[in-house]
Design a protein around this motif. Structure first.
Motif, PDB file in Angstrom:
ATOM      1  N   ASP A  81       0.678  -1.182   0.099  1.00 23.10           N
ATOM      2  CA  ASP A  81       0.076   0.034  -0.046  1.00 23.10           C
ATOM      3  C   ASP A  81       0.913   1.149  -0.002  1.00 23.10           C
ATOM      4  N   GLU A  82       1.828   1.100   0.537  1.00 25.84           N
ATOM      5  CA  GLU A  82       2.873   2.487   0.931  1.00 25.84           C
ATOM      6  C   GLU A  82       3.336   2.651  -0.636  1.00 25.84           C
ATOM      7  N   ILE A  83       4.035   2.295  -1.496  1.00 24.27           N
ATOM      8  CA  ILE A  83       4.748   2.465  -2.574  1.00 24.27           C
ATOM      9  C   ILE A  83       3.803   3.037  -3.547  1.00 24.27           C
ATOM     10  N   PRO A  84       2.682   2.478  -3.937  1.00 26.27           N
ATOM     11  CA  PRO A  84       1.825   3.023  -4.830  1.00 26.27           C
ATOM     12  C   PRO A  84       1.005   4.297  -4.452  1.00 26.27           C
ATOM     13  N   VAL A  85       0.609   4.295  -3.359  1.00 28.56           N
ATOM     14  CA  VAL A  85      -0.112   5.474  -2.719  1.00 28.56           C
ATOM     15  C   VAL A  85       0.612   6.574  -2.475  1.00 28.56           C
ATOM     16  N   LYS A  86       1.989   6.354  -2.229  1.00 30.82           N
ATOM     17  CA  LYS A  86       2.984   7.668  -1.923  1.00 30.82           C
ATOM     18  C   LYS A  86       3.180   8.141  -3.404  1.00 30.82           C
TER      19      LYS A  86
ATOM     20  N   PHE B  24      -5.702   1.928   3.990  1.00 31.73           N
ATOM     21  CA  PHE B  24      -6.145   0.881   3.276  1.00 31.73           C
ATOM     22  C   PHE B  24      -6.311  -0.468   4.257  1.00 31.73           C
ATOM     23  N   TYR B  25      -7.251  -1.262   3.883  1.00 27.84           N
ATOM     24  CA  TYR B  25      -7.408  -2.368   4.523  1.00 27.84           C
ATOM     25  C   TYR B  25      -7.622  -3.602   3.695  1.00 27.84           C
ATOM     26  N   ARG B  26      -7.581  -4.816   4.200  1.00 24.96           N
ATOM     27  CA  ARG B  26      -7.721  -5.934   3.065  1.00 24.96           C
ATOM     28  C   ARG B  26      -8.051  -6.989   4.057  1.00 24.96           C
TER      29      ARG B  26
ATOM     30  N   ARG C 131      -8.035  -2.562  -0.864  1.00 26.80           N
ATOM     31  CA  ARG C 131      -6.882  -2.934  -2.141  1.00 26.80           C
ATOM     32  C   ARG C 131      -7.513  -3.021  -3.309  1.00 26.80           C
ATOM     33  N   ASP C 132      -8.408  -3.835  -3.510  1.00 27.02           N
ATOM     34  CA  ASP C 132      -9.138  -4.375  -4.849  1.00 27.02           C
ATOM     35  C   ASP C 132      -9.686  -3.033  -5.549  1.00 27.02           C
ATOM     36  N   LEU C 133      -9.831  -2.097  -4.797  1.00 23.46           N
ATOM     37  CA  LEU C 133     -10.491  -0.760  -5.505  1.00 23.46           C
ATOM     38  C   LEU C 133      -9.573   0.337  -4.993  1.00 23.46           C
TER      39      LEU C 133
ATOM     40  N   SER D  21      -7.711   2.414  -6.784  1.00 20.09           N
ATOM     41  CA  SER D  21      -7.807   3.741  -7.608  1.00 20.09           C
ATOM     42  C   SER D  21      -9.120   4.487  -7.499  1.00 20.09           C
ATOM     43  N   GLU D  22     -10.123   3.775  -7.014  1.00 13.82           N
ATOM     44  CA  GLU D  22     -11.417   4.127  -6.685  1.00 13.82           C
ATOM     45  C   GLU D  22     -11.267   5.012  -5.525  1.00 13.82           C
ATOM     46  N   SER D  23     -10.479   4.328  -4.601  1.00 13.40           N
ATOM     47  CA  SER D  23     -10.262   4.749  -3.224  1.00 13.40           C
ATOM     48  C   SER D  23      -9.505   5.922  -2.992  1.00 13.40           C
ATOM     49  N   ILE D  24      -8.440   6.182  -3.694  1.00 12.31           N
ATOM     50  CA  ILE D  24      -7.446   7.260  -3.882  1.00 12.31           C
ATOM     51  C   ILE D  24      -8.223   8.584  -4.559  1.00 12.31           C
ATOM     52  N   LEU D  25      -8.821   8.079  -5.415  1.00 15.75           N
ATOM     53  CA  LEU D  25      -9.811   9.323  -5.948  1.00 15.75           C
ATOM     54  C   LEU D  25     -10.789   9.908  -5.115  1.00 15.75           C
TER      55      LEU D  25
END
Length: 351
Positions: free
Chosen positions: A164-169, A250-252, A309-311, A313-317
């Motif tokens: 989660d850390e790498i792509p979100v940052k 983010f949670y999974r 985690r599975d969504l 892109s939608e979560s970050i938006l």
């Protein structure tokens, strides 16, 4: 034999006469309050208030008043007593709200609530009985959808997983032009406490009203500053009542996890079976109960803007829309709202 005196016979009659005289002369209940009952209003401090005796007036010839308080009627006693009660209540309320003092050992002196220690460990938004239970999460703002984000709040990204850390940052830096304060180790957090990180951000006008250098639509902002760390409890202590934290994470599924390496050193090997509850409740060893589970659920439900985690892109938006972050290349106006969302979505999908 001289005739028997009729004095003894007359005494009861005299006594009865005197008794009837006393009853006739004694002030009755009505006569005591006759003056107050005539008027429908009572003057007090140049104000007129309704007279309560007009509703409770009743006759009682055997009621009398004696003693030094006979000049005070019921109305005056009620009024003066009420004023005195209000004055005493305000004095006691001021006393109870006075902050408690501390001894040299750090213990709180006095029973006044709420207790606030020098390090701020009991600051927050919960009732007094829950302050110690949920600290330091009391320094996180409650997340309420469609509620404006306070300009004094500080965004905090908690990443317990490496994936989660790498792509979100990367998205935050690239798509929103965010400046990240990365506190990856506990030493970094301690240094931030010594430097009073949040206060310095306010001084530099990166947080607070001074950070809104442009008047954008609906309180949006460009190039936000975000604190990131895997250490949630330690970072929470950086925030204050004036500058509370707004957490996103983010949670999974519990089985699908890759725990951050800096958290693995904090937890014992046998604690990895339920590491999320142990981290949030700060119970690293031993059995977990409903208390620890309740604390963890409360933090996620009440204090976290949650993504999956599975969504991702939608979560970050959704995160960007919630905080009002203008994407890189966006304008932040009412007319450009749809265009800005399209720019952010395209950038996130590319990453």
């Amino acid at each position: 034999m001289p005739p028997r005196s009729n004095t003894s016979k007359r005494r009861p009659q005299q006594s009865g006469q005197f008794s009837s005289i006393r009853r006739r002369n004694a002030p009755s209940f009505d006569s005591m309050f006759e003056e107050d009952s005539r008027s429908n209003a009572i003057s007090l401090f140049s104000f007129s208030i309704p007279n309560p005796l007009q509703y409770f007036r009743r006759g009682d010839d055997d009621y009398s008043s004696t003693g030094p308080t006979s000049s005070y009627n019921t109305t005056k006693i009620i009024l003066y007593g009420g004023v005195g009660f209000i004055m005493l209540a305000s004095l006691f309320d001021t006393y109870l709200r006075t902050p408690s003092k501390q001894s040299e050992e750090g213990e709180i002196i006095g029973a006044a609530l709420p207790h606030v220690t020098a390090d701020g460990k009991y600051h927050g938004r919960y009732p007094n009985s829950l302050l110690t239970l949920f600290y330091p999460y009391t320094l996180f703002r409650d997340v309420v959808l469609d509620q404006p984000v306070d300009v004094n709040d500080v965004p905090f990204f908690w990443h317990a997983h490496v994936s989660d850390e790498i792509p979100v940052k990367k998205v935050l830096k690239t798509c929103y032009g965010a400046d990240l304060v990365e506190l990856n180790t506990e030493e970094d957090v301690e240094k931030a406490k010594e430097l009073k990180l949040v206060s310095s951000l306010v001084t530099q006008e990166r947080v607070g009203p001074g950070s809104l250098k442009e008047k954008l639509y609906n309180g949006q902002r460009k190039q936000p500053i975000i604190i990131t760390s895997p250490h949630i409890r330690e970072v929470a202590e950086l925030f204050t009542q004036e500058n509370m934290g707004r957490m996103l994470s983010f949670y999974r599924h519990p089985i699908d996890y890759d725990l951050h390496p800096n958290l693995k050193t904090k937890l014992p090997p046998d604690a990895l079976n339920n590491f999320m509850t142990r981290l949030l409740s700060d119970v690293h060893r031993g059995e977990l109960g409903f208390k620890e589970l309740g604390i963890a659920k409360q933090v996620i439900r009440q204090c976290t803007l949650s993504g999956t985690r599975d969504l991702m892109s939608e979560s970050i938006l959704r995160f960007g829309q919630y905080f009002g972050w203008v994407p890189t290349g966006g304008e932040g106006t009412k007319l450009s709202e749809e265009t800005d969302n399209a720019i952010a979505k395209s950038c996130i999908d590319d990453i």
